[in-house]
Scaffold this motif. Structure first.
Motif, short mmCIF file in Angstrom:
data_model
loop_
_atom_site.label_atom_id
_atom_site.label_comp_id
_atom_site.label_asym_id
_atom_site.label_seq_id
_atom_site.Cartn_x
_atom_site.Cartn_y
_atom_site.Cartn_z
N VAL A 125 -17.05 -2.16 6.40
CA VAL A 125 -17.80 -3.42 6.35
C VAL A 125 -18.19 -3.68 4.91
CG1 VAL A 125 -19.90 -4.59 7.17
CG2 VAL A 125 -18.66 -3.03 8.69
N VAL A 126 -18.16 -4.95 4.49
CA VAL A 126 -18.65 -5.32 3.16
C VAL A 126 -19.89 -6.19 3.32
CG1 VAL A 126 -16.42 -5.14 2.02
CG2 VAL A 126 -17.14 -7.34 2.97
N ALA A 127 -20.80 -6.10 2.32
CA ALA A 127 -22.04 -6.87 2.38
C ALA A 127 -22.52 -7.18 0.97
CB ALA A 127 -23.10 -6.09 3.14
N LYS A 128 -23.40 -8.19 0.89
CA LYS A 128 -24.01 -8.56 -0.39
C LYS A 128 -25.02 -7.51 -0.83
CE LYS A 128 -23.83 -13.42 0.82
NZ LYS A 128 -24.62 -14.59 1.21
N ASP A 129 -25.81 -7.03 0.15
CA ASP A 129 -26.89 -6.08 -0.13
C ASP A 129 -27.34 -5.50 1.20
OD1 ASP A 129 -28.48 -8.11 1.07
OD2 ASP A 129 -28.97 -8.95 -0.89
N ASP B 274 -28.35 -8.11 3.82
CA ASP B 274 -27.17 -8.76 4.39
C ASP B 274 -26.53 -7.86 5.46
OD1 ASP B 274 -25.11 -10.78 4.55
OD2 ASP B 274 -23.85 -9.48 3.32
N PHE B 275 -26.43 -6.57 5.17
CA PHE B 275 -25.87 -5.63 6.15
C PHE B 275 -26.77 -5.54 7.38
CE2 PHE B 275 -25.44 -1.27 7.87
CZ PHE B 275 -24.17 -1.41 8.39
N ASP B 276 -28.08 -5.50 7.17
CA ASP B 276 -29.01 -5.46 8.30
C ASP B 276 -28.83 -6.69 9.19
OD1 ASP B 276 -31.29 -4.38 9.78
OD2 ASP B 276 -32.42 -6.04 8.91
N SER B 277 -28.66 -7.84 8.58
CA SER B 277 -28.42 -9.08 9.35
C SER B 277 -27.13 -8.97 10.16
CB SER B 277 -28.33 -10.29 8.43
OG SER B 277 -29.58 -10.54 7.85
N PHE B 278 -26.08 -8.44 9.52
CA PHE B 278 -24.80 -8.25 10.23
C PHE B 278 -25.00 -7.33 11.44
CE2 PHE B 278 -21.36 -5.16 10.85
CZ PHE B 278 -20.40 -6.00 11.39
N LEU B 279 -25.71 -6.23 11.24
CA LEU B 279 -25.96 -5.30 12.35
C LEU B 279 -26.71 -5.97 13.49
CD1 LEU B 279 -27.01 -1.82 10.90
CD2 LEU B 279 -24.98 -2.37 12.22
#
Length: 156
Positions: free
Chosen positions: A113-117, A120-125
């Motif tokens: 997975v790629v993320a801004k920060d 951003d990853f927490d939001s994706f999860l």
């Protein structure tokens, strides 16, 4: 997809195209020692057989604002064919998931997975991955840096 036999010239073509997929047929033919017409025929045959699966540009994820790479190990509640297909279909729209592998061992699926920060990853999860039915458990590992990355297969 056809099942074909490839020779040394085909291998040279594949190696050159892996290093630079933007080569013209003229440039490629010169590098592999063929005239343009037979070279173009070989490239077309390799494409038709599915050995050349496509062409793309390699982008720098950091330069485009996605510097964080996370590997997410997913344990599913069930591992039946239907459950795996349902899970795969659910993940296809998630653009942050760059790769998804069915695994052996204690985790069923591994995602890149790629993320801004971190936010951003927490939001994706929270908003995407954890809403997929059938997930029992996830474990995330954040990369510190990429030490080796190859886009070229070993010499064949």
């Amino acid at each position: 997809m056809e099942n074909i036999s490839i020779d040394g010239v085909d291998r040279k073509i594949l190696q050159e195209l892996q290093m630079d997929g933007r080569l013209t047929i003229s440039e490629l033919s010169s590098r592999v020692g063929l005239s343009p017409t037979p070279c173009a025929r070989r490239v077309a045959m390799l494409e038709k057989a599915g050995i050349i699966a496509g062409y793309s540009a390699r982008l720098d994820q950091e330069a485009l604002g996605l510097p964080v790479t996370i590997f997410v190990a997913v344990e599913l509640e069930r591992q039946s064919a239907d459950a795996l297909q349902t899970f795969e279909r659910a993940l296809r729209p998630f653009e942050r998931v760059m790769e998804c592998y069915l695994m052996t061992g204690t985790r069923d699926v591994l995602l890149r997975v790629v993320a801004k920060d971190l936010k951003d990853f927490d939001s994706f999860l929270e908003e995407q991955l954890m809403r997929v039915p059938g997930i029992r458990n996830t474990r995330s590992s954040f990369t510190l840096r990429t030490m080796i990355r190859r886009d070229r297969l070993p010499d064949i």
